[in-house]
Design a protein around this motif. Structure first.
Motif, PDB file in Angstrom:
ATOM      1  N   SER A   1      17.828  28.860 -11.440  1.00 58.32           N
ATOM      2  CA  SER A   1      18.171  30.265 -11.199  1.00 58.32           C
ATOM      3  C   SER A   1      19.358  30.437 -10.264  1.00 58.32           C
ATOM      4  O   SER A   1      19.966  31.502 -10.217  1.00 58.32           O
TER       5      SER A   1
ATOM      6  N   ASP B   1      20.422  36.736  -8.557  1.00 55.91           N
ATOM      7  CA  ASP B   1      20.314  35.510  -7.761  1.00 55.91           C
ATOM      8  C   ASP B   1      21.624  35.325  -7.064  1.00 55.91           C
ATOM      9  O   ASP B   1      22.663  35.778  -7.545  1.00 55.91           O
TER      10      ASP B   1
ATOM     11  N   GLU C   1      15.835  22.736 -10.213  1.00 58.65           N
ATOM     12  CA  GLU C   1      14.711  23.668 -10.174  1.00 58.65           C
ATOM     13  C   GLU C   1      13.819  23.373 -11.381  1.00 58.65           C
ATOM     14  O   GLU C   1      14.305  22.975 -12.435  1.00 58.65           O
TER      15      GLU C   1
ATOM     16  N   TYR D   1       5.381  31.833  -6.269  1.00 58.59           N
ATOM     17  CA  TYR D   1       4.507  31.767  -7.443  1.00 58.59           C
ATOM     18  C   TYR D   1       3.116  31.228  -7.104  1.00 58.59           C
ATOM     19  O   TYR D   1       2.120  31.629  -7.675  1.00 58.59           O
TER      20      TYR D   1
ATOM     21  N   MET E   1      10.670  37.856  -0.955  1.00 57.28           N
ATOM     22  CA  MET E   1      10.122  37.490  -2.266  1.00 57.28           C
ATOM     23  C   MET E   1       8.911  36.573  -2.084  1.00 57.28           C
ATOM     24  O   MET E   1       9.016  35.531  -1.433  1.00 57.28           O
TER      25      MET E   1
ATOM     26  N   LEU F   1      19.326  37.603  -4.231  1.00 62.00           N
ATOM     27  CA  LEU F   1      18.031  36.931  -4.082  1.00 62.00           C
ATOM     28  C   LEU F   1      18.161  35.611  -3.319  1.00 62.00           C
ATOM     29  O   LEU F   1      18.242  34.535  -3.884  1.00 62.00           O
TER      30      LEU F   1
ATOM     31  N   ARG G   1      24.714  35.413  -9.012  1.00 55.21           N
ATOM     32  CA  ARG G   1      24.560  35.153 -10.461  1.00 55.21           C
ATOM     33  C   ARG G   1      24.295  36.489 -11.150  1.00 55.21           C
ATOM     34  O   ARG G   1      23.174  36.808 -11.518  1.00 55.21           O
TER      35      ARG G   1
ATOM     36  N   LYS H   1      13.221  34.198   0.481  1.00 53.82           N
ATOM     37  CA  LYS H   1      12.262  33.647  -0.476  1.00 53.82           C
ATOM     38  C   LYS H   1      11.935  32.199  -0.154  1.00 53.82           C
ATOM     39  O   LYS H   1      12.672  31.586   0.623  1.00 53.82           O
ATOM     40  N   HIS H   2      10.940  31.581  -0.693  1.00 56.54           N
ATOM     41  CA  HIS H   2       9.841  32.084  -1.496  1.00 56.54           C
ATOM     42  C   HIS H   2       8.626  32.000  -0.600  1.00 56.54           C
ATOM     43  O   HIS H   2       8.185  30.884  -0.277  1.00 56.54           O
TER      44      HIS H   2
ATOM     45  N   TRP I   1      16.518  42.606 -14.093  1.00 55.21           N
ATOM     46  CA  TRP I   1      17.212  42.651 -12.791  1.00 55.21           C
ATOM     47  C   TRP I   1      17.224  44.013 -12.109  1.00 55.21           C
ATOM     48  O   TRP I   1      17.794  44.154 -11.034  1.00 55.21           O
TER      49      TRP I   1
ATOM     50  N   ARG J   1       4.260  24.771 -10.131  1.00 56.05           N
ATOM     51  CA  ARG J   1       4.649  25.740  -9.103  1.00 56.05           C
ATOM     52  C   ARG J   1       4.098  27.141  -9.349  1.00 56.05           C
ATOM     53  O   ARG J   1       4.007  27.932  -8.425  1.00 56.05           O
TER      54      ARG J   1
ATOM     55  N   ARG K   1      13.661  21.683  -5.731  1.00 52.18           N
ATOM     56  CA  ARG K   1      14.568  22.737  -5.263  1.00 52.18           C
ATOM     57  C   ARG K   1      15.036  22.517  -3.833  1.00 52.18           C
ATOM     58  O   ARG K   1      15.562  23.438  -3.213  1.00 52.18           O
TER      59      ARG K   1
ATOM     60  N   ASP L   1       8.191  36.872  -6.982  1.00 52.75           N
ATOM     61  CA  ASP L   1       9.081  35.970  -7.702  1.00 52.75           C
ATOM     62  C   ASP L   1       8.926  36.336  -9.178  1.00 52.75           C
ATOM     63  O   ASP L   1       7.942  36.954  -9.591  1.00 52.75           O
ATOM     64  N   TRP L   2       9.923  35.958  -9.961  1.00 57.29           N
ATOM     65  CA  TRP L   2       9.997  36.442 -11.340  1.00 57.29           C
ATOM     66  C   TRP L   2       8.812  35.924 -12.180  1.00 57.29           C
ATOM     67  O   TRP L   2       8.764  34.771 -12.561  1.00 57.29           O
TER      68      TRP L   2
END
Ligand code: BGC
Length: 758
Positions: free
Chosen positions: A346, A43, A413, A196, A193, A102, A49, A149-150, A26, A160, A116, A228-229
């Protein structure tokens, strides 16, 4: 040299490469020797979060307010309220030591099956853009960053991380990008962001056209692009594409690859420096906001409740609602006791407290007797005993309130939905209960449309409660009892069945590709064109009062595109209680060079009215309200002509229509080329001047060549109609012997003339 430039000049290559990848799950990499602090993100998008251990992605986060998810907040159509939600999110970030939250998510709901969808606003780019911009303004107004995002075309969970969303340019520009564009241009998020997936074959994390050409250059995005992560595959290619910050970290191998690429000359150091500059700008900006302290848990819970109450949509009501003084209420469904107020993944928040729907209902049902049956299990099994028990209660009650939550094994998600259905047990439960109890209200908790064909006719009312956030249980009770007059309207269409939905034939793709074959036509744009009836249209939502629209007017009947227009209408509350109406303005282009949707939302306003009260509602429409993206001109264009302005209560409830005349101020370059058809030559302003004089001659010559007079020729076709859609050069080839010069030279000469006119 700016301060940042001199700081960058002091950094070693290794420090710069390291800064461009996170230090933990993070945080960004600090450089202590130079006083470059750490940056922390969490997030999003409907709560903070904040994971206490920055090295962990999934451990339980610190308590924070779980606001309603985007499906619900979008249905408020209330930009001020969404902005307030953003302010509250920022206050929580400050208290929880978070620099960047995020969210928001601005992806389009291409199909109701998207896992999502609950995190996204709408099937309509205008509405989604307005929502995203408002949330960003709220958060960033308090000195905390956001991550829009995204980006981009991330509209499904199936594959994804790898799938290529194959989308044509016009569809990207008109459907999948505008919400991002509006939010970037109008609200300036600190970060964007990338997604993917691949877009047209290239990973979004490496997509130079999307990240650099469009986002940074065309839209003027000044912030940083974060991955994105786990979205970065090739760190060097990503830097070249315009991806500034890779998350999560640490990723020593990627950092080393950047160092090596600069040393070998594969990567220009100035590209790295630019990423570093963008990151440092945000890192230092974030530190201007002191962190720490507490946030007001109760006030934020109340705000979450308000957003939920405004976002719930009363889909059907035969007059049973609001509940009055029913003596015996059968409360059925496990989500009455265990509120289903958020989705999995997330965005999952550890709430500060949770309003239990059953308890809240009981508080408002003063003097009434409430009984409860669970109705359905946590899993997908069929339990007839539970249905029997619920039917027993419902039969002897005055009203049955069914709380039906779509379970997370069906919606989350990470995976898409397979169908639009509730569980078999839930459908059977609703049918059985409503059979014995005509006064049945269904309260839904879900993030995306569900099919209702099997049971809706048998129930008296349906309230779409969405994933309504931690305070939603109270909001449901408020709406059921009329303490709050429902005013939410759908930000997405509810179809009758899956086979009706726009992406049905192109979902979810396979073999690494998903083709956006429906093009521009998602959501109501599709149902309009196909004339497919829907269960509930986009923009639909009932109230406990009624509204009349009158006296529609525009600021000018004839106007220039750059001046835009203002549409005004008087709205009167014609019922017995105070309420709020969402007025929608759609634009219909009567004639255009390329196919356009039947109508498109271009403005809206929410207005509060006491009984009998009338207010004038004014909605501005700008250049973009009338323009479309032309893939050949590579720009947004307007065309002269008439447009209908539809003033509506929903996409299927048009209350007033006004026709206006647009004068385009654009001077477009000539796009005629050696492949242009005769029709294109004649449709082009300059082409007509240059080629027009020959048109009649060609007509005569064509008829001689192919026979026939007016209408059908000897080969059974209308010769000129056929010729009109052939390239000019090809037509001339057929009559080459009658021409003084070779057809190719003739067309080249005409093109020279026409391009010389610019
Ligand atoms: C999600 C993002 C989220 C990130 C960090 C990813 O899997 O797609 O929306 O912000 O994880 O949790």
């Amino acid at each position: 040299m700016t301060e940042l430039q001199s700081l960058i000049a002091k950094m070693t290559l290794e420090e710069k490469a390291a800064l461009c990848t996170g230090a933990s799950a993070w945080t960004a990499t600090p450089v202590e020797r130079l006083g470059i602090p750490e940056l922390t993100c969490s997030d999003g998008p409907h709560g903070v979060r904040r994971v206490p251990d920055v090295n962990s992605i999934t451990v339980e986060s610190l308590p924070a307010t779980c606001f309603p998810t985007a499906s619900c907040s979008a249905s408020t159509w209330d930009l001020d309220l969404v902005q307030k939600m953003g302010e509250a999110l920022a206050e929580e970030c400050i208290a929880l030591n978070v620099d960047v939250v995020l969210g928001p998510g601005a992806n389009m709901k291409r199909s109701p099956l998207g896992g999502r969808n609950f995190e996204y606003y709408s099937e309509d780019p205008y509405l989604a853009g307005e929502m995203a911009a408002s949330l960003i303004r709220g958060v960033q107004g308090k000195g905390v960053g956001t991550s829009l995002k995204h980006y981009a075309a991330n509209n499904q969970e199936f594959q994804r991380f790898t799938i290529s969303a194959d989308v044509d340019e016009r569809t990207l520009r008109e459907i999948y990008l505008p919400a991002f564009e509006k939010a970037v241009k109008e609200a300036r998020p600190w970060t964007v962001m990338c997604s993917y997936n691949k877009v047209n074959g290239t990973f979004a994390s490496e997509h130079h056209y999307l990240l650099t050409d469009i986002l940074k250059k065309e839209w003027g995005f000044e912030g940083l692009v974060v991955s994105d992560w786990g979205a970065v595959r090739d760190r060097v290619a990503a830097l070249k594409g315009g991806l500034d910050w890779e998350m999560p970290g640490p990723q020593d191998r990627h950092v080393q690859a950047v160092v090596d690429a600069v040393r070998s000359g594969e990567l220009d150091e100035s590209v790295l420096d630019e990423a570093v500059r963008r990151i440092l700008r945000i890192v230092f900006k974030a530190k201007e906001t002191p962190k720490g302290g507490k946030f007001d848990v109760d006030a934020h819970h109340e705000l979450a409740r308000k957003v939920a109450a405004e976002g719930m949509v009363l889909l059907k009501n035969n007059g049973l609602l609001p509940l009055k003084n029913q003596q015996h209420i059968a409360v059925i469904g496990r989500s009455a006791e265990t509120a289903h107020f958020q989705g999995g993944g997330s965005s999952h928040i550890n709430p500060t407290k949770v309003a239990v729907p059953f308890k809240e209902l009981k508080e408002r049902a003063v003097g009434a007797e409430l009984s409860y049956a669970e109705g359905y299990p946590t899993d997908n099994s069929y339990r007839p005993g539970m249905i029997d028990q619920a039917v027993g209660l419902a039969r002897s009650a005055d009203v049955a309130v069914l709380y039906i939550a779509l379970p997370s094994f069906k919606e989350s998600e990470g995976y898409d939905r397979n169908d639009l259905d509730l569980t078999g047990q839930q459908v059977a439960l609703i049918k059985a209960v409503s059979k014995v109890q005509p006064n049945t209200v269904v309260v839904l908790n879900n993030g995306a449309p569900v099919a209702m064909g099997e049971w809706i006719d048998g129930v008296a009312a349906v309230l779409e409660g969405w994933m309504m956030g931690q305070a939603g249980g109270a909001a449901i009770a408020d709406v059921l009892y009329g303490k709050v007059n429902p005013s939410g309207k759908l930000a997405e269409t509810f179809p009758h069945k899956l086979a009706d939905t726009p992406a049905h034939l192109n979902w979810p793709g396979g073999a690494g590709q998903v083709r956006y074959g429906e093009g521009l036509f998602i959501g109501y744009r599709y149902y309009d064109m196909k004339e497919i009836p829907v269960l509930f249209p986009f923009g639909h939502g009932l109230s406990y009062t009624t509204f009349a629209y009158s006296n529609p007017r525009v600021s000018a009947k004839t106007f220039k595109d750059i001046d835009g227009l203002t549409v005004t209408v008087d709205v009167t509350n014609t019922g017995g209680v105070g309420g709020k109406e969402i007025v929608q303005v759609y634009v219909h282009d009567q004639k255009s060079g390329l196919v356009r949707p039947e109508k498109e939302l271009k403005g809206f306003a929410k207005v509060a009215l006491e009984p009998g009260e009338t207010k004038s509602v004014s909605i501005p429409l700008d250049f973009r309200a009338f323009a479309y993206y032309h893939p050949k001109y590579k720009q947004w264009i307007t065309e002269d002509g008439e447009f209908d302005i539809l003033i509506a209560a929903s996409a299927d409830d048009i209350r007033q229509v006004l026709t206006v005349n647009l004068e385009s101020t654009l001077s477009l370059p000539c796009i005629l080329d050696k492949e242009s058809t005769i029709r294109e030559w004649m449709d082009d302003r300059r082409g007509k001047v240059v080629f027009g004089p020959y048109y009649e001659q060609i007509q005569i010559q064509s008829r001689q060549t192919f026979g026939g007079g007016e209408g059908e020729g000897s080969i059974g076709v209308d010769v000129m109609e056929m010729m009109n859609d052939m390239p000019l050069v090809s037509v001339l080839m057929f009559m080459a012997s009658a021409l003084p010069v070779h057809p190719e030279d003739m067309v080249a000469g005409l093109l020279k003339q026409v391009h010389g006119m610019e």
